[in-house]
Enzyme design. Sequence first.
Site, PDB file in Angstrom:
ATOM      1  N   ARG A 153      -6.715   1.235   7.871  1.00 13.25           N
ATOM      2  CA  ARG A 153      -6.984   1.407   6.441  1.00 13.25           C
ATOM      3  C   ARG A 153      -8.173   0.574   5.962  1.00 13.25           C
ATOM      4  O   ARG A 153      -8.829   0.928   4.992  1.00 13.25           O
ATOM      5  CB  ARG A 153      -5.744   1.038   5.611  1.00 13.25           C
ATOM      6  CG  ARG A 153      -4.679   2.124   5.595  1.00 13.25           C
ATOM      7  CD  ARG A 153      -3.526   1.722   4.673  1.00 13.25           C
ATOM      8  NE  ARG A 153      -2.554   2.802   4.557  1.00 13.25           N
ATOM      9  CZ  ARG A 153      -2.569   3.724   3.600  1.00 13.25           C
ATOM     10  NH1 ARG A 153      -3.526   3.723   2.694  1.00 13.25           N
ATOM     11  NH2 ARG A 153      -1.638   4.662   3.556  1.00 13.25           N
ATOM     12  N   TYR A 196     -13.061  -1.806   3.000  1.00 17.53           N
ATOM     13  CA  TYR A 196     -14.355  -1.241   2.635  1.00 17.53           C
ATOM     14  C   TYR A 196     -15.532  -2.199   2.825  1.00 17.53           C
ATOM     15  O   TYR A 196     -16.547  -1.835   3.403  1.00 17.53           O
ATOM     16  CB  TYR A 196     -14.373  -0.706   1.184  1.00 17.53           C
ATOM     17  CG  TYR A 196     -15.606   0.130   0.920  1.00 17.53           C
ATOM     18  CD1 TYR A 196     -15.678   1.439   1.366  1.00 17.53           C
ATOM     19  CD2 TYR A 196     -16.697  -0.412   0.261  1.00 17.53           C
ATOM     20  CE1 TYR A 196     -16.822   2.202   1.162  1.00 17.53           C
ATOM     21  CE2 TYR A 196     -17.858   0.336   0.054  1.00 17.53           C
ATOM     22  CZ  TYR A 196     -17.912   1.637   0.505  1.00 17.53           C
ATOM     23  OH  TYR A 196     -19.046   2.380   0.319  1.00 17.53           O
ATOM     24  N   TYR A 205      -1.794  -9.407   6.222  1.00 16.99           N
ATOM     25  CA  TYR A 205      -1.558  -8.020   6.638  1.00 16.99           C
ATOM     26  C   TYR A 205      -2.831  -7.501   7.297  1.00 16.99           C
ATOM     27  O   TYR A 205      -3.867  -7.358   6.629  1.00 16.99           O
ATOM     28  CB  TYR A 205      -1.173  -7.186   5.414  1.00 16.99           C
ATOM     29  CG  TYR A 205      -0.884  -5.719   5.662  1.00 16.99           C
ATOM     30  CD1 TYR A 205      -0.650  -5.210   6.935  1.00 16.99           C
ATOM     31  CD2 TYR A 205      -0.827  -4.827   4.594  1.00 16.99           C
ATOM     32  CE1 TYR A 205      -0.381  -3.874   7.146  1.00 16.99           C
ATOM     33  CE2 TYR A 205      -0.545  -3.480   4.786  1.00 16.99           C
ATOM     34  CZ  TYR A 205      -0.331  -3.015   6.061  1.00 16.99           C
ATOM     35  OH  TYR A 205      -0.070  -1.671   6.260  1.00 16.99           O
ATOM     36  N   LYS A 256       1.836  -9.513   8.984  1.00 17.93           N
ATOM     37  CA  LYS A 256       2.237  -8.142   9.297  1.00 17.93           C
ATOM     38  C   LYS A 256       1.103  -7.573  10.130  1.00 17.93           C
ATOM     39  O   LYS A 256      -0.004  -7.326   9.631  1.00 17.93           O
ATOM     40  CB  LYS A 256       2.445  -7.317   8.017  1.00 17.93           C
ATOM     41  CG  LYS A 256       2.771  -5.851   8.286  1.00 17.93           C
ATOM     42  CD  LYS A 256       2.831  -5.049   6.987  1.00 17.93           C
ATOM     43  CE  LYS A 256       3.068  -3.565   7.294  1.00 17.93           C
ATOM     44  NZ  LYS A 256       3.078  -2.734   6.058  1.00 17.93           N
ATOM     45  N   ILE A 273       7.869  -4.596   8.635  1.00 16.77           N
ATOM     46  CA  ILE A 273       7.669  -4.086   7.279  1.00 16.77           C
ATOM     47  C   ILE A 273       7.341  -2.611   7.458  1.00 16.77           C
ATOM     48  O   ILE A 273       6.321  -2.253   8.048  1.00 16.77           O
ATOM     49  CB  ILE A 273       6.556  -4.848   6.544  1.00 16.77           C
ATOM     50  CG1 ILE A 273       6.992  -6.312   6.337  1.00 16.77           C
ATOM     51  CG2 ILE A 273       6.240  -4.189   5.206  1.00 16.77           C
ATOM     52  CD1 ILE A 273       5.934  -7.202   5.725  1.00 16.77           C
ATOM     53  N   THR A 280       0.825  -1.214   0.000  1.00 10.69           N
ATOM     54  CA  THR A 280       0.000   0.000   0.000  1.00 10.69           C
ATOM     55  C   THR A 280       0.858   1.263   0.000  1.00 10.69           C
ATOM     56  O   THR A 280       0.471   2.278  -0.594  1.00 10.69           O
ATOM     57  CB  THR A 280      -0.944   0.012   1.210  1.00 10.69           C
ATOM     58  OG1 THR A 280      -0.184  -0.218   2.405  1.00 10.69           O
ATOM     59  CG2 THR A 280      -2.002  -1.061   1.092  1.00 10.69           C
ATOM     60  N   THR A 281       2.043   1.212   0.616  1.00 15.31           N
ATOM     61  CA  THR A 281       2.955   2.367   0.596  1.00 15.31           C
ATOM     62  C   THR A 281       3.453   2.650  -0.815  1.00 15.31           C
ATOM     63  O   THR A 281       3.833   3.779  -1.128  1.00 15.31           O
ATOM     64  CB  THR A 281       4.131   2.121   1.558  1.00 15.31           C
ATOM     65  OG1 THR A 281       3.617   1.932   2.878  1.00 15.31           O
ATOM     66  CG2 THR A 281       5.108   3.283   1.586  1.00 15.31           C
TER      67      THR A 281
END
Length: 300
Positions: free
Chosen positions: A147, A116, A142, A170, A212, A53-54
């Site tokens: 988020r 979502y 993750y 993660k 991470i 995502t980064t």
Amino acid sequence: MSEKFQETTKKFTGVEPALITPFKEDLTVDREALEKLLRHTAKGADYFVVQGTTGESATTTLKEKQEILAFVKAHNPKQLPIVFGAGGNNTQAVIDLLGEMDLSGVDAILSASPHYNKPSQEGIYQHFVKIADASPVPVILYNVPGRTASNMKAETTLRLAQHKNIIGIKEASGDLSQCMEIMANKPEEFLLISGDDLLTNSMITLGAVGVISVMANPFPEVFANMVHNALKGDFVKANESLFKLLPINSLMYEESNPVGAKEALRQQSVCKNYVRLPLLPATDGLSKRIAKKIKEFGLR
């Protein structure tokens, strides 16, 4: 401890920059800057995550993902292990993505819990089972409620830890009690990896094998010193590094990730600070505060 587990643990121990994706002014991928970023982060990296995502994976196309992964494979300065980000809120679309990618030379995928949709715990479980069954490489889960708007509970993580192709998580819930529950009940082979830069030292005391990281993009050496000292049990030195990073950490996220990290990298002449809409480059105010903290704490 099996030989295979020892090999896996070694591969995913330490610092992993969740690589940003450098863009040119026209918002195409800046390959020259990406190569510079790989050299920069390799100063402290033990492995790389590509298109997490980064890396603004939400706004890169399939073709760009393929090209970025291929580029990192070809320009990996220390031939470090590679993890590819493959998550989403459409289970079949994630499986289709895995089929479209050349995952040769990739050591695992990192897959975020669905965003979502806000699925039930059973829905999250079934989502990851389907992905793990389809993935040609091991899966690292993750969990990032900030988020995704839903938390993958320890109970669900522990169920998934039984899957032969799921090797770790993660964990970015920020809930140390949840991390403790995972560590206390997980199979020996299952890896706990920090997903929160500032909680990494604390998580290592619980048994996490590393992190991470966002801040390992602009500050790879300070961050590596922190993590490697923590893994050696030297928390005096590890915390010295942590306290250097503490004042700048919030600035990395103030205008959303990876805006702050890209601005810090721009100030180090690694890449430009361009991001794709709906994100915007760092404001002048944020830029000045990042510059002040970098200078104040000797983070260059």
